[in-house]
Design a protein around this motif. Structure first.
Motif, PDB file in Angstrom:
ATOM      1  N   LEU A  28      60.673  38.331 -20.653  1.00 40.90           N
ATOM      2  CA  LEU A  28      61.472  38.944 -21.719  1.00 40.90           C
ATOM      3  C   LEU A  28      62.928  38.484 -21.732  1.00 40.90           C
ATOM      4  N   ASN A  29      63.253  37.430 -21.003  1.00 44.89           N
ATOM      5  CA  ASN A  29      64.630  36.928 -20.967  1.00 44.89           C
ATOM      6  C   ASN A  29      65.206  36.642 -22.361  1.00 44.89           C
ATOM      7  N   PRO A  30      64.426  36.080 -23.320  1.00 47.91           N
ATOM      8  CA  PRO A  30      64.981  35.843 -24.661  1.00 47.91           C
ATOM      9  C   PRO A  30      65.555  37.096 -25.319  1.00 47.91           C
ATOM     10  N   CYS A  31      64.916  38.247 -25.108  1.00 55.85           N
ATOM     11  CA  CYS A  31      65.426  39.505 -25.687  1.00 55.85           C
ATOM     12  C   CYS A  31      66.781  39.864 -25.087  1.00 55.85           C
ATOM     13  N   ASP A  32      66.961  39.570 -23.807  1.00 52.24           N
ATOM     14  CA  ASP A  32      68.225  39.841 -23.134  1.00 52.24           C
ATOM     15  C   ASP A  32      69.335  38.964 -23.707  1.00 52.24           C
ATOM     16  N   VAL A  33      69.020  37.698 -23.973  1.00 52.67           N
ATOM     17  CA  VAL A  33      69.995  36.773 -24.552  1.00 52.67           C
ATOM     18  C   VAL A  33      70.418  37.261 -25.938  1.00 52.67           C
ATOM     19  N   ILE A  34      69.451  37.616 -26.767  1.00 45.37           N
ATOM     20  CA  ILE A  34      69.738  38.072 -28.135  1.00 45.37           C
ATOM     21  C   ILE A  34      70.575  39.351 -28.107  1.00 45.37           C
ATOM     22  N   LYS A  35      70.207  40.281 -27.249  1.00 44.11           N
ATOM     23  CA  LYS A  35      70.954  41.536 -27.132  1.00 44.11           C
ATOM     24  C   LYS A  35      72.405  41.271 -26.761  1.00 44.11           C
ATOM     25  N   SER A  53      70.539  40.480 -36.953  1.00 46.20           N
ATOM     26  CA  SER A  53      69.357  41.256 -36.600  1.00 46.20           C
ATOM     27  C   SER A  53      68.625  40.535 -35.476  1.00 46.20           C
ATOM     28  N   PHE A  54      67.646  41.205 -34.909  1.00 48.38           N
ATOM     29  CA  PHE A  54      66.938  40.637 -33.767  1.00 48.38           C
ATOM     30  C   PHE A  54      66.258  39.312 -34.127  1.00 48.38           C
ATOM     31  N   PHE A  55      65.455  39.316 -35.186  1.00 51.76           N
ATOM     32  CA  PHE A  55      64.689  38.126 -35.528  1.00 51.76           C
ATOM     33  C   PHE A  55      65.574  37.016 -36.089  1.00 51.76           C
ATOM     34  N   GLN A  56      66.591  37.391 -36.872  1.00 52.05           N
ATOM     35  CA  GLN A  56      67.525  36.384 -37.378  1.00 52.05           C
ATOM     36  C   GLN A  56      68.284  35.739 -36.229  1.00 52.05           C
ATOM     37  N   TRP A 265      75.693  51.521 -30.265  1.00 52.72           N
ATOM     38  CA  TRP A 265      74.237  51.302 -30.289  1.00 52.72           C
ATOM     39  C   TRP A 265      73.899  49.959 -30.941  1.00 52.72           C
ATOM     40  N   ARG A 266      74.912  49.066 -31.013  1.00 55.42           N
ATOM     41  CA  ARG A 266      74.647  47.731 -31.538  1.00 55.42           C
ATOM     42  C   ARG A 266      73.727  47.010 -30.555  1.00 55.42           C
ATOM     43  N   GLY A 267      72.718  46.368 -31.074  1.00 55.81           N
ATOM     44  CA  GLY A 267      71.753  45.702 -30.205  1.00 55.81           C
ATOM     45  C   GLY A 267      70.670  46.641 -29.702  1.00 55.81           C
ATOM     46  N   TRP A 268      70.547  47.873 -30.322  1.00 51.45           N
ATOM     47  CA  TRP A 268      69.521  48.825 -29.864  1.00 51.45           C
ATOM     48  C   TRP A 268      68.118  48.232 -30.031  1.00 51.45           C
ATOM     49  N   VAL A 269      67.873  47.585 -31.171  1.00 51.80           N
ATOM     50  CA  VAL A 269      66.531  47.040 -31.423  1.00 51.80           C
ATOM     51  C   VAL A 269      66.157  45.963 -30.402  1.00 51.80           C
ATOM     52  N   PRO A 270      67.005  44.906 -30.207  1.00 51.50           N
ATOM     53  CA  PRO A 270      66.633  43.942 -29.169  1.00 51.50           C
ATOM     54  C   PRO A 270      66.612  44.556 -27.769  1.00 51.50           C
ATOM     55  N   ASN A 271      67.460  45.564 -27.560  1.00 52.63           N
ATOM     56  CA  ASN A 271      67.451  46.237 -26.256  1.00 52.63           C
ATOM     57  C   ASN A 271      66.125  46.957 -26.044  1.00 52.63           C
ATOM     58  N   TYR A 272      65.637  47.655 -27.096  1.00 51.44           N
ATOM     59  CA  TYR A 272      64.342  48.333 -26.966  1.00 51.44           C
ATOM     60  C   TYR A 272      63.194  47.323 -26.907  1.00 51.44           C
ATOM     61  N   LEU A 273      63.312  46.246 -27.692  1.00 54.90           N
ATOM     62  CA  LEU A 273      62.262  45.229 -27.660  1.00 54.90           C
ATOM     63  C   LEU A 273      62.206  44.525 -26.305  1.00 54.90           C
TER      64      LEU A 273
END
Length: 298
Positions: A28-35, A53-56, A265-273
């Motif tokens: 899950l390292n990519p999610c950490d980078v995006i967050k 956004s997370f996917f963008q 709470w910026r980055g909540w979605v990638p943080n939860y993902l």
């Protein structure tokens, strides 16, 4: 060596905790980078909101930097999990047992579980802070910025030499400990207590199905509880030299002043993902590794 209270091998909880989190964090390292990119972009004075956004954000990083961009900070991340997660997960049960025996509290007390998580999280994060610092430096660097370190070892040496020695490596240790205490307390207390309620009301028996349900609940609780301190920790660690913040409180005030309360709470979605799947995979894996190494379920 055995615990007198439980008869479980002393190493089982620590190895299970570190190994389970290392495996899942690598995935899950990519999610950490995006967050991290989403959390610090206003601090880096990026024109507009580059990472919206997370996917963008993931698509942009992949397009500009390739797959290596999403794997940034992987080595310090593994070092962090080997130290931080081994301690915070390994110390949770002994700390909980100590609280119960010293205070006479009920073994299912939610307050005891919260306290055990706070203590074990603070100890693990305070020791592993340098690896967390370097991980964030690698992950939040924008593609147009020069590469500050050749590798993880060079990062340790460079920060020690040019940013104040040990003090430089422990930049952001206060918000890091605060974030880790809240995260570990929210994660393990909600997970442990969810398991207790599922058993108490005879919904599920202790096993993989229960572990997955409890981990889903834990992921939602933990992401929401830890997000504000995670943002503050990331912003402080991303500064160099004297930085732009005097401390966690100053960072909190300046961040809210410039970005509003929602910035926390910026980055909540990638943080939860990252945390959601991480917990769903790592906590059941942690339970199975505990059994494999001779310990009972949490």
């Amino acid at each position: 060596i055995k615990y007198k209270m439980t008869g479980e091998p002393i190493y089982a909880k620590y190895i299970a905790g570190g190994l389970s989190c290392m495996i899942i964090s690598a995935i899950l390292n990519p999610c950490d980078v995006i967050k991290g990119r989403m959390q610090v972009q206003s601090q880096k004075m990026v024109s507009g909101r580059r990472y919206r956004s997370f996917f963008q954000s993931g698509s942009l990083i992949l397009r500009e930097e390739g797959i290596s961009g999403l794997l940034r900070g992987l080595t310090p991340s593994m070092l962090r999990e080997a130290s931080y997660s081994s301690l915070r997960l390994g110390l949770y049960s002994p700390t909980k047992n100590l609280c119960i025996s010293s205070t006479g509290s009920d073994k299912d007390s939610f307050l005891v579980k919260i306290t055990a998580g706070l203590v074990s999280g603070a100890i693990g994060s305070s020791i592993a802070n340098p690896t967390d610092l370097i991980k964030i430096r690698f992950q939040t660097r924008l593609p147009e910025q020069p590469k500050p370190y050749k590798n993880t070892l060079h990062a340790f040496i460079h920060i020690y030499k040019y940013e104040g020695g040990i003090q430089g490596l422990y930049r952001g240790v206060v918000p890091t400990c605060l974030r880790a205490s809240i995260l570990t307390s929210a994660q393990l207390a909600s997970y442990d207590h969810s398991k207790y309620l599922l058993r108490e009301y005879r919904i599920l028996e202790d096993g993989p199905h229960m572990h997955i349900i409890a981990a889903i609940i834990s992921g939602l609780v933990t992401t929401t509880a830890s997000s504000p301190v995670d943002v503050i920790k990331t912003r402080i660690m991303n500064t160099k030299g004297k930085g732009i913040y005097k401390g966690p409180i100053d960072c909190f005030i300046k961040s809210v002043k410039t970005g509003g309360i929602r910035v926390l709470w910026r980055g909540w979605v990638p943080n939860y993902l990252r945390l959601g799947p991480h917990f769903v995979l790592s906590l059941p894996l942690f339970e199975q590794l505990r059994r494999l190494f001779g310990a009972d379920y949490l």
